[in-house]
Design a protein around this motif. Structure first.
Motif, PDB file in Angstrom:
ATOM      1  N   ALA A  95       1.082  -1.165   0.114  1.00  0.00           N
ATOM      2  CA  ALA A  95       0.012   0.185  -0.057  1.00  0.00           C
ATOM      3  C   ALA A  95       0.989   1.082   0.027  1.00  0.00           C
ATOM      4  CB  ALA A  95      -0.892   0.039   1.258  1.00  0.00           C
ATOM      5  N   SER A  96       2.048   1.234   0.348  1.00  0.00           N
ATOM      6  CA  SER A  96       2.957   2.371   0.517  1.00  0.00           C
ATOM      7  C   SER A  96       3.527   2.907  -0.915  1.00  0.00           C
ATOM      8  CB  SER A  96       4.379   2.041   1.268  1.00  0.00           C
ATOM      9  OG  SER A  96       5.072   1.121   0.550  1.00  0.00           O
ATOM     10  N   GLU A  97       3.126   2.093  -1.963  1.00  0.00           N
ATOM     11  CA  GLU A  97       3.464   2.311  -3.222  1.00  0.00           C
ATOM     12  C   GLU A  97       2.350   3.117  -3.911  1.00  0.00           C
ATOM     13  OE1 GLU A  97       6.549   1.068  -5.713  1.00  0.00           O
ATOM     14  OE2 GLU A  97       6.572   2.260  -3.761  1.00  0.00           O
ATOM     15  N   LEU A  98       0.894   3.067  -3.165  1.00  0.00           N
ATOM     16  CA  LEU A  98      -0.219   4.081  -3.680  1.00  0.00           C
ATOM     17  C   LEU A  98       0.131   5.434  -3.376  1.00  0.00           C
ATOM     18  CD1 LEU A  98      -3.031   1.705  -2.566  1.00  0.00           C
ATOM     19  CD2 LEU A  98      -2.213   2.114  -4.995  1.00  0.00           C
ATOM     20  N   ARG A  99       1.222   5.750  -2.586  1.00  0.00           N
ATOM     21  CA  ARG A  99       1.238   7.140  -2.073  1.00  0.00           C
ATOM     22  C   ARG A  99       1.931   8.281  -3.340  1.00  0.00           C
ATOM     23  NH1 ARG A  99      -0.927   4.949   0.767  1.00  0.00           N
ATOM     24  NH2 ARG A  99      -2.550   6.110  -0.371  1.00  0.00           N
ATOM     25  N   ALA A 111       2.512  -6.181 -11.088  1.00  0.00           N
ATOM     26  CA  ALA A 111       1.254  -7.122 -11.338  1.00  0.00           C
ATOM     27  C   ALA A 111       1.595  -8.115 -12.549  1.00  0.00           C
ATOM     28  CB  ALA A 111       0.027  -6.482 -11.301  1.00  0.00           C
ATOM     29  N   GLN A 112       2.179  -7.462 -13.525  1.00  0.00           N
ATOM     30  CA  GLN A 112       2.559  -8.201 -14.882  1.00  0.00           C
ATOM     31  C   GLN A 112       3.648  -9.244 -14.644  1.00  0.00           C
ATOM     32  OE1 GLN A 112       2.907  -5.501 -18.409  1.00  0.00           O
ATOM     33  NE2 GLN A 112       2.397  -4.054 -16.755  1.00  0.00           N
ATOM     34  N   LEU A 113       4.351  -9.380 -13.503  1.00  0.00           N
ATOM     35  CA  LEU A 113       5.321 -10.001 -13.285  1.00  0.00           C
ATOM     36  C   LEU A 113       4.939 -10.857 -12.013  1.00  0.00           C
ATOM     37  CD1 LEU A 113       8.182  -7.513 -13.650  1.00  0.00           C
ATOM     38  CD2 LEU A 113       7.464  -8.894 -15.482  1.00  0.00           C
ATOM     39  N   SER A 114       3.856 -11.184 -11.721  1.00  0.00           N
ATOM     40  CA  SER A 114       3.566 -12.000 -10.429  1.00  0.00           C
ATOM     41  C   SER A 114       4.015 -13.433 -10.329  1.00  0.00           C
ATOM     42  CB  SER A 114       2.084 -12.011  -9.907  1.00  0.00           C
ATOM     43  OG  SER A 114       1.229 -12.339 -11.009  1.00  0.00           O
ATOM     44  N   HIS A 115       3.827 -13.915 -11.500  1.00  0.00           N
ATOM     45  CA  HIS A 115       4.257 -15.564 -11.614  1.00  0.00           C
ATOM     46  C   HIS A 115       5.858 -15.696 -11.857  1.00  0.00           C
ATOM     47  CE1 HIS A 115       0.020 -16.764 -11.527  1.00  0.00           C
ATOM     48  NE2 HIS A 115      -0.216 -16.039 -12.597  1.00  0.00           N
ATOM     49  N   GLU A 116       6.573 -14.665 -11.747  1.00  0.00           N
ATOM     50  CA  GLU A 116       7.939 -14.559 -11.768  1.00  0.00           C
ATOM     51  C   GLU A 116       8.748 -14.729 -10.500  1.00  0.00           C
ATOM     52  OE1 GLU A 116       9.423 -12.149 -15.031  1.00  0.00           O
ATOM     53  OE2 GLU A 116       7.767 -12.816 -16.440  1.00  0.00           O
ATOM     54  N   ALA A 168      -4.963  -6.509  -7.457  1.00  0.00           N
ATOM     55  CA  ALA A 168      -5.849  -5.714  -6.560  1.00  0.00           C
ATOM     56  C   ALA A 168      -5.127  -4.233  -6.447  1.00  0.00           C
ATOM     57  CB  ALA A 168      -6.145  -6.053  -5.267  1.00  0.00           C
ATOM     58  N   PHE A 169      -3.910  -4.366  -6.215  1.00  0.00           N
ATOM     59  CA  PHE A 169      -3.473  -2.957  -6.250  1.00  0.00           C
ATOM     60  C   PHE A 169      -3.084  -2.388  -7.416  1.00  0.00           C
ATOM     61  CE2 PHE A 169      -1.953  -4.192  -1.731  1.00  0.00           C
ATOM     62  CZ  PHE A 169      -2.073  -3.012  -1.181  1.00  0.00           C
ATOM     63  N   ALA A 170      -2.665  -3.055  -8.406  1.00  0.00           N
ATOM     64  CA  ALA A 170      -2.420  -2.625  -9.830  1.00  0.00           C
ATOM     65  C   ALA A 170      -3.712  -1.742 -10.209  1.00  0.00           C
ATOM     66  CB  ALA A 170      -2.096  -3.669 -10.752  1.00  0.00           C
ATOM     67  N   ASP A 171      -4.973  -2.267 -10.141  1.00  0.00           N
ATOM     68  CA  ASP A 171      -6.067  -1.706 -10.492  1.00  0.00           C
ATOM     69  C   ASP A 171      -6.345  -0.707  -9.516  1.00  0.00           C
ATOM     70  OD1 ASP A 171      -8.575  -1.874 -12.058  1.00  0.00           O
ATOM     71  OD2 ASP A 171      -9.613  -1.980 -10.308  1.00  0.00           O
ATOM     72  N   PRO A 187      -8.820   2.839   3.176  1.00  0.00           N
ATOM     73  CA  PRO A 187      -8.821   2.001   4.589  1.00  0.00           C
ATOM     74  C   PRO A 187      -9.755   0.937   4.278  1.00  0.00           C
ATOM     75  CG  PRO A 187      -8.878   4.183   5.050  1.00  0.00           C
ATOM     76  CD  PRO A 187      -9.065   4.307   3.633  1.00  0.00           C
ATOM     77  N   LEU A 188     -10.939   0.877   3.717  1.00  0.00           N
ATOM     78  CA  LEU A 188     -11.754  -0.132   3.643  1.00  0.00           C
ATOM     79  C   LEU A 188     -11.251  -1.281   2.648  1.00  0.00           C
ATOM     80  CD1 LEU A 188     -14.191  -1.754   4.205  1.00  0.00           C
ATOM     81  CD2 LEU A 188     -15.531  -0.506   2.533  1.00  0.00           C
ATOM     82  N   PHE A 189     -10.693  -0.564   1.339  1.00  0.00           N
ATOM     83  CA  PHE A 189      -9.953  -1.370   0.450  1.00  0.00           C
ATOM     84  C   PHE A 189      -8.931  -2.391   1.068  1.00  0.00           C
ATOM     85  CE2 PHE A 189      -6.285  -1.563  -2.365  1.00  0.00           C
ATOM     86  CZ  PHE A 189      -6.660  -2.550  -3.200  1.00  0.00           C
ATOM     87  N   LEU A 190      -8.043  -1.970   1.844  1.00  0.00           N
ATOM     88  CA  LEU A 190      -6.932  -2.419   2.438  1.00  0.00           C
ATOM     89  C   LEU A 190      -7.521  -3.501   3.281  1.00  0.00           C
ATOM     90  CD1 LEU A 190      -4.369   0.474   3.035  1.00  0.00           C
ATOM     91  CD2 LEU A 190      -4.409  -1.287   1.056  1.00  0.00           C
ATOM     92  N   ALA A 191      -8.381  -3.328   4.080  1.00  0.00           N
ATOM     93  CA  ALA A 191      -9.065  -4.291   5.250  1.00  0.00           C
ATOM     94  C   ALA A 191      -9.485  -5.384   4.491  1.00  0.00           C
ATOM     95  CB  ALA A 191      -9.754  -3.337   6.065  1.00  0.00           C
ATOM     96  N   ASP A 192     -10.216  -4.977   3.471  1.00  0.00           N
ATOM     97  CA  ASP A 192     -10.865  -6.201   2.612  1.00  0.00           C
ATOM     98  C   ASP A 192     -10.155  -7.048   1.906  1.00  0.00           C
ATOM     99  OD1 ASP A 192     -13.578  -7.275   1.758  1.00  0.00           O
ATOM    100  OD2 ASP A 192     -12.767  -6.803  -0.024  1.00  0.00           O
ATOM    101  N   LEU A 193      -8.973  -6.364   1.608  1.00  0.00           N
ATOM    102  CA  LEU A 193      -8.033  -7.168   0.634  1.00  0.00           C
ATOM    103  C   LEU A 193      -7.197  -7.979   1.683  1.00  0.00           C
ATOM    104  CD1 LEU A 193      -6.610  -7.683  -1.892  1.00  0.00           C
ATOM    105  CD2 LEU A 193      -4.824  -5.813  -1.510  1.00  0.00           C
ATOM    106  N   VAL A 194      -6.970  -7.688   2.892  1.00  0.00           N
ATOM    107  CA  VAL A 194      -6.358  -8.506   3.943  1.00  0.00           C
ATOM    108  C   VAL A 194      -7.453  -9.608   4.257  1.00  0.00           C
ATOM    109  CG1 VAL A 194      -5.836  -8.769   6.369  1.00  0.00           C
ATOM    110  CG2 VAL A 194      -4.872  -6.783   4.929  1.00  0.00           C
TER     111      VAL A 194
END
Length: 209
Positions: A95-99, A111-116, A168-171, A187-194
């Motif tokens: 989430a710190s990268e959203l700043r 997100a495009q590299l998640s499987h690597e 989720a973060f990429a979107d 805050p709700l987005f992050l809580a729900d993602l957890v």
């Protein structure tokens, strides 16, 4: 046009790559366009500084990882960590990268590299080896193993969970960059993602597995 040597030029190429890898895709962005956006006249500037497209991509991800590492290392570590606690740490760091716009672009790239990442093989990608991020992934895996998940299923599920978090973060980052109003506040987005990710990781073991 700027010179194609020195740390300033290298940084300009990384910034341009972040922007075009995010908007056009890791495979869709052309090196000539990255070079042009960075203000470089030499078409071989990427090769000069990074060796290849892959080298430039690794540099983009190394910078992003460095920022995430600072956040992870500042988080308190609890003696009795459950999966939810560990997922919370993961989501907090991401989430710190959203700043910043730079972080948002990097979220779209990673997100495009998640499987690597190396989760499926157990061997981390070189940019993740020895990092606090990879140590966190290993701690999550250890908790899942304690729950009785067999190795292949554990790695598959963990890889899926990281893909979901990354997507989720990429979107969310895309919405911020495009000026789109999200459905729910952060805050709700992050809580729900957890909660969603924890539930995914803790799903019952399939019959026959």
């Amino acid at each position: 046009m700027a010179r194609t040597s020195g740390p300033e030029t290298r940084e300009k190429l990384i910034r341009a790559a972040e922007e075009l890898f995010a908007s056009r895709g890791v495979d869709g962005a052309q090196l000539r366009d990255i070079t042009r956006l960075a203000g470089q006249a030499n078409p071989s500037a990427v090769q000069y500084h990074f060796g290849s497209r892959a080298g430039l991509l690794d540099a983009v991800m190394a910078g992003r990882q460095e920022r995430t590492e600072r956040v992870l290392r500042a988080l308190p570590r609890e003696a009795d960590e459950d999966v939810r606690t560990l997922v919370t740490a993961l989501v907090t760091a991401e989430a710190s990268e959203l700043r910043t716009d730079r972080g948002r672009r990097c979220l779209r790239v990673s997100a495009q590299l998640s499987h690597e990442s190396g989760v499926r093989t157990g061997a981390p990608h070189p940019t993740l080896a020895g990092t606090a991020y990879w140590a966190l992934i290993e701690r999550i895996a250890a908790r899942l193993a304690d729950g009785g998940l067999p190795g292949p299923l554990l790695r598959e599920r963990l890889d899926l969970a990281l893909t979901v978090v990354g997507a989720a973060f990429a979107d969310r980052a895309r919405q911020y960059l495009d000026g789109v109003e999200p459905l729910i506040d952060e805050p709700l987005f992050l809580a729900d993602l957890v909660e969603t990710t924890t539930a995914l990781l803790g799903a019952p073991r399939p019959r026959g597995a």
